[in-house]
Design a protein around this motif. Sequence first.
Motif, short mmCIF file in Angstrom:
data_model
loop_
_atom_site.label_atom_id
_atom_site.label_comp_id
_atom_site.label_asym_id
_atom_site.label_seq_id
_atom_site.Cartn_x
_atom_site.Cartn_y
_atom_site.Cartn_z
N SER A 154 0.85 -1.19 0.00
CA SER A 154 0.00 0.00 0.00
C SER A 154 0.88 1.24 0.00
N PHE A 155 0.49 2.22 -0.80
CA PHE A 155 1.26 3.46 -0.91
C PHE A 155 0.38 4.65 -0.53
N ASP A 156 0.97 5.55 0.23
CA ASP A 156 0.23 6.72 0.73
C ASP A 156 0.04 7.73 -0.38
N THR A 157 -1.04 7.56 -1.13
CA THR A 157 -1.36 8.47 -2.24
C THR A 157 -2.66 9.22 -1.98
N ALA A 158 -3.21 9.10 -0.76
CA ALA A 158 -4.53 9.66 -0.47
C ALA A 158 -4.48 11.18 -0.39
N GLU A 159 -5.56 11.79 -0.88
CA GLU A 159 -5.74 13.22 -0.67
C GLU A 159 -6.20 13.45 0.77
N ASP A 160 -6.03 14.67 1.24
CA ASP A 160 -6.41 14.99 2.61
C ASP A 160 -7.87 14.62 2.87
N GLY A 161 -8.09 13.89 3.95
CA GLY A 161 -9.44 13.50 4.32
C GLY A 161 -9.90 12.18 3.76
N PHE A 162 -9.07 11.53 2.93
CA PHE A 162 -9.46 10.25 2.33
C PHE A 162 -8.43 9.17 2.63
N ASN A 163 -7.91 9.19 3.83
CA ASN A 163 -6.84 8.29 4.22
C ASN A 163 -7.32 6.84 4.28
N GLY A 164 -6.45 5.93 3.84
CA GLY A 164 -6.68 4.50 3.95
C GLY A 164 -5.59 3.89 4.82
N PRO A 165 -4.98 2.79 4.35
CA PRO A 165 -3.91 2.16 5.15
C PRO A 165 -2.60 2.94 5.17
N GLY A 166 -2.46 3.93 4.29
CA GLY A 166 -1.18 4.63 4.20
C GLY A 166 -0.13 3.71 3.59
N ASN A 167 1.12 3.84 4.03
CA ASN A 167 2.18 2.93 3.58
C ASN A 167 2.08 1.64 4.38
N GLY A 168 1.96 0.53 3.68
CA GLY A 168 1.79 -0.75 4.37
C GLY A 168 2.10 -1.92 3.47
N ALA A 169 1.92 -3.12 4.01
CA ALA A 169 2.20 -4.34 3.27
C ALA A 169 1.35 -5.48 3.82
N GLY A 170 1.25 -6.53 3.02
CA GLY A 170 0.47 -7.67 3.46
C GLY A 170 0.64 -8.85 2.53
#
Length: 284
Positions: A154-170
């Motif tokens: 997962s890559f932190d590409t979210a615009e302000d207010g639409f955050n998801g997992p941010g930078n992550g892996a699985g």
Amino acid sequence: MSTLAKRLCVPSRLVLFGICCSVFLTSFAKAQEECDAACQAARKAQDPLAAVTALLTDNTIGFGPNSDSTTYNFQLQPVYTFEGEAANVILRGLIPYVGLPGGVAGADASLPEFALSDSGEGTDFGFSDTIVQAFYVPEVEPGTFKIGYGVQLSFDTAEDGFNGPGNGAGLALVGFNFAGDLSYGGVVGHLWGEDDFSLTTIQPIVFYNLENFLGGSYVGYSNTSSYNWNTGDWVVPVGATFGKTFVVGGGNAIDLNVGAYYLAEAPDNSNDWQLKFGVSWFLP
């Protein structure tokens, strides 16, 4: 029963078993042979482990619990396959564009369980975090259950207010197969991210191909249940999807599908049901 009768009974059962297996295999082979171009295209559209190059969409509109609580999750999913002699590697991207009721943005926009309110402030739209998946798929004999072993980032590409997992892996695991007109399998994955993000997803896939009704059409189930390990909340959709795959020439195919799902299990104040639809392009 006499000893002689028992001895005769065992071979008889074996013969009966052999006949049943022969009938099943003959029916399966016949279904394979009768699968025309539209049928083959539909199978590729249903198979998450098919060796394809495609541009997929997976779109969800959530309704309820209030009149102004409609949510939108439009996903663009480019797919590319590196084909090898003994195995394939399939790359898939998930690029979500999300719509949330005004005043709700700031929750986990990539998830279906954010709290909603009847704010009457319209809908805010924005991109959430991008996920890239890679699956290693060993070659198997036709008709054998396929398995794909995957990782996801997962890559932190979210615009302000639409955050998801941010930078992550699985990790992720996919299995799939066909049996005559039936296709079945599923995707199981887990993703860890920033701020203690921890989400397990389970996507059963079951379709019945309707050979005698609009060739290339199918009906079944394909949706994702999830479990949020931080909140202890499940999201479990129950419903069905209908779709059709069109062969458009030059080796290209277009798949259209639509489905309705009731959320049998969901957090308080989340959507009650979902309308899902997809338009996907499969390249030669």
